[in-house]
Write a protein that holds these residues in place. Structure first.
Motif, PDB file in Angstrom:
ATOM      1  N   TYR A 248      33.656  50.953  38.679  1.00 19.19           N
ATOM      2  CA  TYR A 248      32.951  49.855  39.341  1.00 19.19           C
ATOM      3  C   TYR A 248      31.711  50.357  40.077  1.00 19.19           C
ATOM      4  CZ  TYR A 248      31.805  46.462  42.951  1.00 19.19           C
ATOM      5  OH  TYR A 248      31.126  45.624  43.784  1.00 19.19           O
ATOM      6  N   GLN A 249      31.861  51.423  40.839  1.00 17.15           N
ATOM      7  CA  GLN A 249      30.717  51.955  41.587  1.00 17.15           C
ATOM      8  C   GLN A 249      29.605  52.411  40.641  1.00 17.15           C
ATOM      9  OE1 GLN A 249      30.163  51.807  44.806  1.00 17.15           O
ATOM     10  NE2 GLN A 249      32.184  50.960  45.301  1.00 17.15           N
TER      11      GLN A 249
ATOM     12  N   LYS B 196      35.109  43.540  40.880  1.00 16.97           N
ATOM     13  CA  LYS B 196      36.481  43.989  40.637  1.00 16.97           C
ATOM     14  C   LYS B 196      37.384  42.767  40.707  1.00 16.97           C
ATOM     15  CE  LYS B 196      38.115  47.682  42.585  1.00 16.97           C
ATOM     16  NZ  LYS B 196      38.485  48.659  43.642  1.00 16.97           N
TER      17      LYS B 196
ATOM     18  N   GLU C 137      42.406  46.426  38.243  1.00 15.33           N
ATOM     19  CA  GLU C 137      43.353  47.462  38.643  1.00 15.33           C
ATOM     20  C   GLU C 137      44.790  47.013  38.383  1.00 15.33           C
ATOM     21  OE1 GLU C 137      44.749  49.858  42.700  1.00 15.33           O
ATOM     22  OE2 GLU C 137      42.782  48.891  42.618  1.00 15.33           O
TER      23      GLU C 137
ATOM     24  N   GLU D 272      37.816  52.142  40.577  1.00 18.09           N
ATOM     25  CA  GLU D 272      36.776  52.124  41.611  1.00 18.09           C
ATOM     26  C   GLU D 272      35.572  52.961  41.185  1.00 18.09           C
ATOM     27  OE1 GLU D 272      34.805  51.315  45.237  1.00 18.09           O
ATOM     28  OE2 GLU D 272      36.466  50.320  44.205  1.00 18.09           O
TER      29      GLU D 272
END
Length: 370
Positions: free
Chosen positions: A203-204, A238, A147, A200
């Protein structure tokens, strides 16, 4: 007077030639191939940084798996940058190879963003490349979604042999008077934050991806007894990226990298991966966004671990760096991880394009979850 007149005529001729060339390239004229067609809509740009030899059929670099498995068969000459472009005209996935370093990544992304052949206004951008990882965070072959992108070049530096006695490091921010001043100087490109919601979501989507492994690497990682995460099988996490043109290595610089990322992100970022290009890519996309040529909020950065940023147990920093310079032990494993994880994102975006063209995937899922 005759000389000045001739000079003016020469300058005018050159100017007219340049204007004519620009009119042709931008679609206001015709070229040898006939009328200029509408720009090609691109759904996803896969950004790789290097290829080893050929684009297919030999030892793979970052681009080869993407070209072969995503069937990027349509070639576009790209002489204004490092490497030609390749498109799958059925899926709208475009592959590029920027070249190594922030200078090449920045210029390549800018060149693509201004290329009139492509409509990138709705495109998602996926950086998918290998890097060095901190063994405190992950193992060889692991994949990290970032990020925060922090630059490792914009700084002052004093050689460690000439440090003031009360300084912990000779590396300190521009427009400051020493290491880690409490009041941070203005951000001039030292740190970029990309869309955390999109990071996010990626990543999920991918966190349970089954990554490959290697028997030799599995045996070697058992030696990292002080680093539990380095002993794990490859996994998805992450973690943030430090980008710099210098290929650094060793315990002292690794401590600096952790603190530098922590400093510029005000404690919100965590150093995991070290590479060369990502702040350059982000900077160009930020400018292209301002020009209406790209969407900065659609940038994703995925890095996978081909090597560690510190020596293997029992080796000096110099021995470790020179050894890795000859051959990254985790190269093929990390390339496979980058494709396995990154392709899940690319395929999902393509399959749901009617929705994701105009809506971010995390926004769609939020509405669906209500």
């Amino acid at each position: 007077m005759m000389f000045k007149k001739a000079l003016c005529q020469s300058h005018l001729s050159r100017t007219l030639l340049v204007l004519l060339a620009l009119l042709t390239v931008t679609g206001c004229g015709k070229n040898a191939a006939g009328p200029v067609t509408a720009p090609i809509p691109v759904k996803v740009v896969v950004v790789n940084m290097f290829e080893i030899g050929e684009d297919e059929g030999d030892t793979a670099g970052e681009f080869q798996l993407w070209k072969e498995r995503q069937q990027l068969s349509q070639r576009f000459a790209f002489p204004q940058s490092h490497h030609d472009l390749f498109l799958n005209p059925e899926t709208g996935v475009l592959g590029m190879v920027t070249g190594m370093g922030t200078n090449k990544s920045a210029s390549a992304v800018m060149a693509l963003g201004l290329d009139p052949r492509f409509d990138l206004s709705k495109a998602y951008w996926l950086v998918a490349g290998i890097s060095g990882f901190d063994p405190a965070d992950a193992s060889i072959g692991s994949a990290a979604w970032a990020e925060w992108l922090v630059d490792g070049d914009l700084m002052h530096e004093i050689d460690s042999r000439e440090l003031p006695e009360d300084w912990s490091t000779g590396i300190f921010p521009l427009f400051s008077k020493g290491p880690y001043p409490e009041k941070r100087p203005p951000n001039l490109g030292e740190v970029f934050r990309i869309n955390g919601d999109l990071t996010e979501w990626a990543y999920q989507l991918t966190k349970d991806t089954e990554l490959g492994d290697d028997a030799t690497i599995a045996e070697n990682r058992q030696a990292f007894t002080d680093f539990p995460n380095a002993q794990r099988k490859p996994f998805v996490l992450k973690g943030d990226n430090l980008a710099g043109m210098t290929f650094w290595h060793g315990d002292y610089l690794n401590r600096w990298a952790n603190r530098w990322v922590d400093y510029w992100t005000e404690g919100q970022g965590r150093f995991v991966s070290s590479a060369m290009e990502d702040t350059g890519t982000a900077q160009s996309l930020l400018y292209l966004d301002r020009a209406g040529r790209a969407d900065y909020d659609r940038l994703m950065v995925l890095r996978t671990a081909s090597n560690f940023t510190v020596p293997h147990p029992g080796m000096t920093a110099a021995e470790s760096l020179l050894s890795e310079g000859e051959d990254y032990a985790g190269l093929q494993l990390s390339l496979e991880s980058a494709y396995r994880v990154g392709s899940r994102v690319v395929d999902t975006l393509v399959e749901g394009w009617e929705t994701y063209r105009d809506q971010m995937p995390y926004a769609v899922e939020a509405v669906q979850g209500e």
